[in-house]
Design an enzyme around this catalytic site. Structure first.
Site, PDB file in Angstrom:
ATOM      1  N   ARG A   1      -7.009  18.974   8.935  1.00 13.39           N
ATOM      2  CA  ARG A   1      -5.558  19.226   8.893  1.00 13.39           C
ATOM      3  C   ARG A   1      -4.737  18.148   9.603  1.00 13.39           C
ATOM      4  NH1 ARG A   1      -7.346  24.586  10.139  1.00 13.39           N
ATOM      5  NH2 ARG A   1      -7.623  25.761   8.210  1.00 13.39           N
TER       6      ARG A   1
ATOM      7  N   LYS B   1       4.349   7.582   3.194  1.00 11.76           N
ATOM      8  CA  LYS B   1       3.971   8.141   1.889  1.00 11.76           C
ATOM      9  C   LYS B   1       2.501   7.843   1.648  1.00 11.76           C
ATOM     10  CE  LYS B   1       8.224   8.158  -0.850  1.00 11.76           C
ATOM     11  NZ  LYS B   1       8.914   7.572  -2.029  1.00 11.76           N
TER      12      LYS B   1
ATOM     13  N   GLU C   1       8.617  -5.914  -4.513  1.00  8.84           N
ATOM     14  CA  GLU C   1       9.144  -4.895  -3.580  1.00  8.84           C
ATOM     15  C   GLU C   1      10.140  -5.525  -2.598  1.00  8.84           C
ATOM     16  OE1 GLU C   1       8.617  -1.834  -4.230  1.00  8.84           O
ATOM     17  OE2 GLU C   1       6.511  -1.332  -4.632  1.00  8.84           O
TER      18      GLU C   1
ATOM     19  N   LYS D   1      13.481  -0.987   5.256  1.00  8.96           N
ATOM     20  CA  LYS D   1      12.725   0.248   5.003  1.00  8.96           C
ATOM     21  C   LYS D   1      12.845   1.218   6.182  1.00  8.96           C
ATOM     22  CE  LYS D   1       8.962   2.512   2.985  1.00  8.96           C
ATOM     23  NZ  LYS D   1       7.842   2.505   2.069  1.00  8.96           N
TER      24      LYS D   1
ATOM     25  N   GLU E   1      12.489  11.921   1.582  1.00  7.93           N
ATOM     26  CA  GLU E   1      13.151  11.623   0.304  1.00  7.93           C
ATOM     27  C   GLU E   1      13.947  12.802  -0.251  1.00  7.93           C
ATOM     28  OE1 GLU E   1      11.018   8.827  -2.258  1.00  7.93           O
ATOM     29  OE2 GLU E   1      11.883   9.852  -3.969  1.00  7.93           O
TER      30      GLU E   1
ATOM     31  N   ARG F   1      16.319   7.851   0.341  1.00 12.30           N
ATOM     32  CA  ARG F   1      15.032   7.160   0.213  1.00 12.30           C
ATOM     33  C   ARG F   1      14.667   6.917  -1.249  1.00 12.30           C
ATOM     34  NH1 ARG F   1       9.370   7.945   3.613  1.00 12.30           N
ATOM     35  NH2 ARG F   1       8.254   6.329   2.464  1.00 12.30           N
TER      36      ARG F   1
ATOM     37  N   ASN G   1      12.870   3.553  -4.820  1.00 10.08           N
ATOM     38  CA  ASN G   1      12.089   3.691  -6.055  1.00 10.08           C
ATOM     39  C   ASN G   1      12.710   2.930  -7.214  1.00 10.08           C
ATOM     40  OD1 ASN G   1       9.727   5.297  -5.663  1.00 10.08           O
ATOM     41  ND2 ASN G   1      11.114   6.934  -5.066  1.00 10.08           N
TER      42      ASN G   1
ATOM     43  N   HIS H   1      10.672   1.975 -10.262  1.00 11.65           N
ATOM     44  CA  HIS H   1       9.371   2.647 -10.184  1.00 11.65           C
ATOM     45  C   HIS H   1       9.154   3.686 -11.287  1.00 11.65           C
ATOM     46  CE1 HIS H   1       9.281   0.580  -6.391  1.00 11.65           C
ATOM     47  NE2 HIS H   1       8.139   1.107  -6.019  1.00 11.65           N
TER      48      HIS H   1
ATOM     49  N   HIS I   1       5.927   2.996 -13.048  1.00 15.12           N
ATOM     50  CA  HIS I   1       4.799   3.938 -12.991  1.00 15.12           C
ATOM     51  C   HIS I   1       4.354   4.310 -14.402  1.00 15.12           C
ATOM     52  CE1 HIS I   1       5.759   5.472  -8.627  1.00 15.12           C
ATOM     53  NE2 HIS I   1       5.197   4.285  -8.646  1.00 15.12           N
TER      54      HIS I   1
ATOM     55  N   HIS J   1       0.856  -2.941  -9.461  1.00 15.27           N
ATOM     56  CA  HIS J   1       2.004  -2.089  -9.158  1.00 15.27           C
ATOM     57  C   HIS J   1       3.300  -2.922  -9.115  1.00 15.27           C
ATOM     58  CE1 HIS J   1       4.400   1.086  -7.382  1.00 15.27           C
ATOM     59  NE2 HIS J   1       4.721   0.291  -6.382  1.00 15.27           N
TER      60      HIS J   1
HETATM   61  P1  NAD Z   1      -4.149  -3.326  -3.561  1.00 13.83           P
HETATM   62  O1  NAD Z   1      -4.301  -2.462  -2.408  1.00 13.83           O
HETATM   63  O2  NAD Z   1      -4.921  -3.015  -4.794  1.00 13.83           O
HETATM   64  O3  NAD Z   1      -4.458  -4.823  -3.124  1.00 13.83           O
HETATM   65  C1  NAD Z   1      -4.356  -5.846  -4.073  1.00 13.83           C
HETATM   66  C2  NAD Z   1      -5.664  -6.643  -4.200  1.00 13.83           C
HETATM   67  O4  NAD Z   1      -5.742  -7.570  -3.123  1.00 13.83           O
HETATM   68  C3  NAD Z   1      -6.908  -5.807  -4.135  1.00 13.83           C
HETATM   69  O5  NAD Z   1      -7.889  -6.361  -4.977  1.00 13.83           O
HETATM   70  C4  NAD Z   1      -7.321  -5.954  -2.671  1.00 13.83           C
HETATM   71  O6  NAD Z   1      -8.681  -5.714  -2.457  1.00 13.83           O
HETATM   72  C5  NAD Z   1      -6.969  -7.395  -2.414  1.00 13.83           C
HETATM   73  N1  NAD Z   1      -6.673  -7.774  -1.052  1.00 13.83           N
HETATM   74  C6  NAD Z   1      -6.055  -7.034  -0.092  1.00 13.83           C
HETATM   75  N2  NAD Z   1      -5.823  -7.789   0.982  1.00 13.83           N
HETATM   76  C7  NAD Z   1      -6.322  -9.016   0.719  1.00 13.83           C
HETATM   77  C8  NAD Z   1      -6.360 -10.230   1.449  1.00 13.83           C
HETATM   78  N3  NAD Z   1      -5.778 -10.340   2.637  1.00 13.83           N
HETATM   79  N4  NAD Z   1      -6.972 -11.285   0.877  1.00 13.83           N
HETATM   80  C9  NAD Z   1      -7.514 -11.194  -0.360  1.00 13.83           C
HETATM   81  N5  NAD Z   1      -7.478 -10.091  -1.110  1.00 13.83           N
HETATM   82  C10 NAD Z   1      -6.875  -9.002  -0.569  1.00 13.83           C
HETATM   83  O7  NAD Z   1      -2.615  -3.392  -4.029  1.00 13.83           O
HETATM   84  P2  NAD Z   1      -1.253  -3.487  -3.207  1.00 13.83           P
HETATM   85  O8  NAD Z   1      -0.350  -4.286  -4.045  1.00 13.83           O
HETATM   86  O9  NAD Z   1      -1.462  -3.878  -1.802  1.00 13.83           O
HETATM   87  O10 NAD Z   1      -0.763  -1.976  -3.190  1.00 13.83           O
HETATM   88  C11 NAD Z   1      -0.432  -1.302  -4.370  1.00 13.83           C
HETATM   89  C12 NAD Z   1      -0.527   0.180  -4.111  1.00 13.83           C
HETATM   90  O11 NAD Z   1       0.415   0.545  -3.114  1.00 13.83           O
HETATM   91  C13 NAD Z   1      -0.221   1.029  -5.333  1.00 13.83           C
HETATM   92  O12 NAD Z   1      -1.185   2.027  -5.475  1.00 13.83           O
HETATM   93  C14 NAD Z   1       1.128   1.641  -5.018  1.00 13.83           C
HETATM   94  O13 NAD Z   1       1.307   2.899  -5.611  1.00 13.83           O
HETATM   95  C15 NAD Z   1       1.082   1.727  -3.516  1.00 13.83           C
HETATM   96  N6  NAD Z   1       2.400   1.745  -2.879  1.00 13.83           N
HETATM   97  C16 NAD Z   1       2.628   2.709  -1.955  1.00 13.83           C
HETATM   98  C17 NAD Z   1       3.829   2.746  -1.277  1.00 13.83           C
HETATM   99  C18 NAD Z   1       4.048   3.764  -0.207  1.00 13.83           C
HETATM  100  O14 NAD Z   1       5.188   3.899   0.267  1.00 13.83           O
HETATM  101  N7  NAD Z   1       3.024   4.465   0.227  1.00 13.83           N
HETATM  102  C19 NAD Z   1       4.804   1.784  -1.548  1.00 13.83           C
HETATM  103  C20 NAD Z   1       4.550   0.814  -2.500  1.00 13.83           C
HETATM  104  C21 NAD Z   1       3.326   0.800  -3.156  1.00 13.83           C
HETATM  105  N1  GLY Z   2       7.966   2.818  -1.583  1.00 14.43           N
HETATM  106  C1  GLY Z   2       9.031   3.737  -1.636  1.00 14.43           C
HETATM  107  C2  GLY Z   2       9.134   4.598  -0.442  1.00 14.43           C
HETATM  108  O1  GLY Z   2       8.397   4.443   0.510  1.00 14.43           O
HETATM  109  O2  GLY Z   2       9.944   5.451  -0.398  1.00 14.43           O
END
Ligand code: NAD
Ligand code: GLY
Length: 361
Positions: free
Chosen positions: A120, A142, A184, A226, A236, A240, A244, A247, A251, A264
């Protein structure tokens, strides 16, 4: 090193941004509840940075257990999530053990959801290693996994206790991933910070070239934006949603093509063009502004057209958006560059036409 604070009362936490922070366990130690951590990473990031992170902590007598997940958006789902729970239970992790996410947004979102639900809720630290994760996903709490029918559909709001963004890790990031992070970053300028948007127009080449000064500044400015939004609207209920922008359409692209086909950030860029085109058709944004935005995305190495899935398929996928309220989809749109708004009640025919106008022929 620069430090920002996310002000959320008892759940406030610092974001440290700097060069070589992975080698500074002293930044992590004050945030541990016990001398045991569980590190979640993946098969790409693990070989690059896991030992660096662990070596410092081990010198401070911290017990470390790890799990290395398969890499990629396609694995952001419940079976991979369960690998984290398997490790936590096998290694007798307690509610007070701290979970550390070392990786991009996929690792961060999954590890965060695991931390929110294991016993939890256990303490959680984000160590983002992609540009996208350093400017967006590691901040704000998130967490989620995907469902085949929709992106980030299953998750929780769960804040980390610390975000440690080591800019040096970006040196190994593939150029396509760097560009995805720029989507972003551009978003913050578009929805609430026109001065930043103009700075990005001047500095986009330096950012793509990996100039560390430019990157550091852009990461800090993005996080500053942010942090302000999250502090005002953590879960949100209102403002917030502006974060998006692009998005809803993006998405749909990710889910429609199958997770992992487009990055993404790429979906966000093409989706933002659709939101801009829709804003233009509503009379809220000039044609010159749409072109100006497209030029910046192209210079950032990002797509400005979505895949030709057909407007009906886009609409079907978008019906799962988290901004749907009483069956009605709300869109993040632009009333001028630098000014995002959330709007509902938009004629689906206009939305469909905007989508078609922004798809690859
Ligand atoms: P990712 O986590 O897939 O990383 C991208 C690629 O880079 C992967 O292959 C990873 O293994 C590699 N990688 C990571 N760090 C590295 C480094 N330093 N050197 C070499 N390779 C490296 O993708 P991302 O773009 O980081 O994240 C996308 C995800 O984030 C999506 O699932 C999206 O929905 C999510 N997201 C979440 C929020 C949130 O607020 N929680 C906001 C925006 C995006
Ligand atoms: N990435 C959008 C949010 O965190 O609200």
């Amino acid at each position: 090193m620069h430090t920002l604070n996310v002000s959320l009362g008892a759940r406030s936490y610092p974001i440290h941004i700097g060069h070589g922070l992975l080698d500074s366990p002293s930044l992590i130690l004050p945030h541990l509840r016990t001398r045991k951590v569980a590190v979640v990473t993946n098969e790409v990031v693990g070989p690059l940075y896991l030992e660096r992170l662990c070596a410092g902590l081990r010198r401070e007598d911290v017990e470390i257990v790890t799990v290395v997940l398969p890499d990629g958006e396609a694995y952001k789902e419940w079976r991979t999530l369960n690998l984290i729970f398997d490790m936590l239970l096998r290694e007798h992790c307690e509610r007070a053990t701290t979970l550390i996410a070392l990786g991009g947004g996929v690792v961060g979102d999954m590890a965060g959801f695991a931390a929110a639900s294991y016993q939890r809720g256990m303490p959680f630290i984000q160590v983002p290693t992609t540009l996208l994760a350093q400017v967006d996903s590691s901040v704000g709490g998130k967490t989620a996994i995907n469902h085949p029918l929709g992106k980030n559909m299953i998750g929780a709001f769960y804040q980390p206790r610390l975000v440690l963004a080591d800019i040096a890790t970006l040196a190994t990031l593939p150029p396509r991933e760097l560009s995805a992070g720029l989507a972003e970053i551009i978003k913050y300028g578009l929805v609430r910070d026109m001065a930043f948007f103009e700075w990005l127009e001047k500095n986009i080449d330096a950012l793509r070239a990996g100039n560390t000064g430019a990157l550091a500044w852009a990461i800090e400015r993005s996080c500053r934006n942010k942090v302000e939004v999250v502090a005002a609207d953590e879960t949100e209920q209102g403002a917030r949603a502006l974060l998006n922008l692009g998005h809803t359409f993006g998405h749909a692209i990710e889910a429609g093509l199958g997770f992992g086909e487009w990055l993404h950030g790429e979906g966000v860029a093409a989706g933002t063009m659709m939101a801009a085109e829709l804003s233009r058709r509503l009379g809220w944004l000039g044609a010159d502004d749409v072109k100006r935005l497209g030029r910046l995305f192209e210079r950032a190495g990002l797509p400005v057209h979505g895949p030709a899935l057909g407007a009906p398929r886009y609409m079907e996928l978008m019906a799962h958006d988290k901004k749907v309220e009483a069956g009605q989809l709300r869109y993040v749109l632009l009333r001028g560059l630098g000014h995002g708004v959330v709007a509902g009640g938009i004629d689906p025919a206009i939305v469909g036409a905007a989508i078609e106008a922004c798809c690859q022929q």
